[in-house]
Design an enzyme around this catalytic site. Sequence first.
Site, short mmCIF file in Angstrom:
data_model
loop_
_atom_site.label_atom_id
_atom_site.label_comp_id
_atom_site.label_asym_id
_atom_site.label_seq_id
_atom_site.Cartn_x
_atom_site.Cartn_y
_atom_site.Cartn_z
N HIS A 189 -9.01 6.49 -0.28
CA HIS A 189 -7.54 6.51 -0.26
C HIS A 189 -6.99 6.22 -1.66
CE1 HIS A 189 -3.50 5.62 1.54
NE2 HIS A 189 -3.42 4.87 0.46
N GLU A 190 -7.49 5.14 -2.28
CA GLU A 190 -6.97 4.77 -3.60
C GLU A 190 -7.36 5.79 -4.66
OE1 GLU A 190 -4.71 2.69 -3.85
OE2 GLU A 190 -4.94 1.63 -1.96
N HIS A 240 -4.82 8.44 -4.66
CA HIS A 240 -3.66 8.14 -5.51
C HIS A 240 -4.00 8.41 -6.98
CE1 HIS A 240 -1.00 6.53 -2.50
NE2 HIS A 240 -1.76 5.49 -2.20
N HIS A 276 -3.92 12.09 -7.68
CA HIS A 276 -2.50 12.49 -7.71
C HIS A 276 -1.92 12.18 -9.09
CE1 HIS A 276 1.49 12.49 -5.14
NE2 HIS A 276 1.50 13.40 -6.09
N GLU A 327 2.40 8.02 0.28
CA GLU A 327 1.10 7.74 0.89
C GLU A 327 0.46 8.99 1.52
OE1 GLU A 327 -0.50 4.98 0.51
OE2 GLU A 327 1.17 3.90 -0.41
N TYR A 380 4.35 4.16 5.55
CA TYR A 380 2.91 4.26 5.85
C TYR A 380 2.69 5.03 7.15
CZ TYR A 380 1.11 1.29 2.12
OH TYR A 380 0.74 0.80 0.90
#
Length: 720
Positions: free
Chosen positions: A482-483, A486, A489, A511, A654
């Site tokens: 998930h991180e 980011h 991105h 998110e 979220y």
Amino acid sequence: MAPAKYQKPPQAPPKFTATESSLIEDTKRLIARSRGVQDAIVRDVTPETATFAKVTLPMARDDNKMAIESHIIGFYQAVSTDQKLRDASTEAERLLDDFGIESSMREDVYKLVDAAFKAGESLDPESKRLLEKDHKSYIRNGLGVPAGPKRDRFKEIKKRLSEISIGFQKNLNEENGGLWFSPEELDGVPEDVLVSLEKGTGDNEGKLRLTFKYPDLFPTLKYATNPKIRQKLFVDNENKCNQNVPLFQETVLLRDEAARILGYKNHAEFRIEDKMAKTPKTVDDFLGDLRTRLAPGGVREIERLLALKKEDIKKKGIKDVDEERYYLWDHRYYDRLLLERDYSLDQQKITEYFPLQTTIRGMLQIFEELFGLVFVEIMGEERDKIAETGKGSDIVWHEDVQLFSVWDDEGEGSGFVGYLYLDLFPREGKYGHAANFNLQPGYIDESGKRRYPATALVCNFSKPTPKKPSLLKHEEVVTLFHELGHGIHDLVSRTIYSRFHGTSTVRDFVEAPSQMLENWCWTPSQLKSLSHHYSYLSPEYQAAYAESSGGAKRPEETVPDELISNLISTKHINDALFNLRQLHFGIFDMTVHEPESHEDIKQLKLSETYNKLRKEISKLDGPELLNGGDWAWGNGQATFGHLIGGYDAGYYGYLSSQVYSADMFYTVFKANPMNGKEGRRYRHTVLERGGSQEEMQTLEDFLGRKPSTEAFYKELGLSG
């Protein structure tokens, strides 16, 4: 050594050589330059001659330059081992925030921005968006309020809110509490957790110190067989940062007052106006509908878990335990036990297949294949070569930090993309959760040349021990992916202005890209490719495994299909309770930011509200049943950095982002998650855009239609 074409990035990585004094001096220099830019605009431009190029563009270019240094200046407080450097970083951030407030309330500048806005020039879409956002920002920062006492009070509130936010996060970063337990009290906690704990001396001789950091906290709540120990740990963790209680209270009061000065009914109306949801009613309806749909499933899940608890208590002969209730500190323990008993899911066994470094390499390979990227780790002498100073230690902030240069593959043009940093282990004074930090944004400079981004993942995974590498639980694999999402991105974004770079989107969309990528962690082929049993990493680890397993047969090198199948079958087990927990956070957030009147928020007892709402929404019992109905037993809101750090009246994002992420995954990637053609289309259509256009437009461009909730509710088993 990296291939020759990847050895010389066109831009050196950032330096981390600041001192206490340099942080403050650099901050004052940046502020002086920025103020000079604004003063020059006011001196040289009149409302009659105001244009985008004369007013907004010079400030945007100054913002670009400011971000190259200011993000790193503020970053030290999250990662530095030096208390004085962290303090200086905090002070620098306060100075920058104060200047930001001063700038945002300059009426002389606003008059020129207003004139440029009303001139109605023909601009490229991103510049037009920048002008519109800037214009509205001045109004939202109080310049729509007539000069005088009200506007002065608004400015005062903004300054105080900035101070509180910095202090609140500093308290969380530097929280260093813990509890001393005997080895017997920690019965059931995995050995690799226990060996890493501080050993007691003096009065604590023979005891172990358990901190509230995630690598200690979560395994203990999951595995400690003694319910009294789990209760003690849970309640103390909710009270680990009680100095933040008055800061949270003051924050919600000031936010409400500020929103009312601007003419809004409350802070939620003010905040949500600029998001995808647009109105608090949209948010309340979404959260209310989801709560209604999830509630029956939550009750059923608790009934099943409570039956397991009764059985477990009877089997173990545990005395003095209320077996008619399912408590907050029961949940991680019995959730884990249920998965082991009914789904043959041995979390510890799965963990053995996900050593941190091989898992990271596997994840980066997935991103390479999907998005057309190449990740090149920069180590040893290679760091010396690319550091501006010639010293490799100058381009990292701690010896544990890993650094990668990121490139486009040949199909994408072989160009440089940016730098990725990984800071993965806990240490004193470090940010305590998992997050992605932009260190330097990308943008186009005055000469039309691209400035490349640098981004950092800051996490807290368990450290290697002499007998085992750092091993990830599956939920940590999901967190890391998930991180990293980011981070990607942030890296592949292509915007003209740093203002819109990467994850600089509205909060109820930001998110979605990372949540969508979590699906890869539940795909059999991807789990297989990420896995690598730690006993195959070295002869030493092989010997250690043989010793710890009592000479058992060596496992397969990659995670067995049966284990993958067992894991995937559990994806939605106790899902209602998980999502009701998220709803508790989202509804509490809206409750404190959506009062009927200012008097109502003054009277609201925040700790009681936080705990009561959790009980009402999730149905999990807390200590209130054991202490005569006292609902103020814990101050969870004081540990809730999101609500102070930008997710205020936005935590619902979220959950609402999951609507978009599920729609994107099911529509485009479900049939073939490794479809490189679609991956590249996603990169160029969604990730590259950052916040440079309306996020709804970005979604519609990718999906070919308006987004739908169908996939989200289907995924949760709530469709129809």
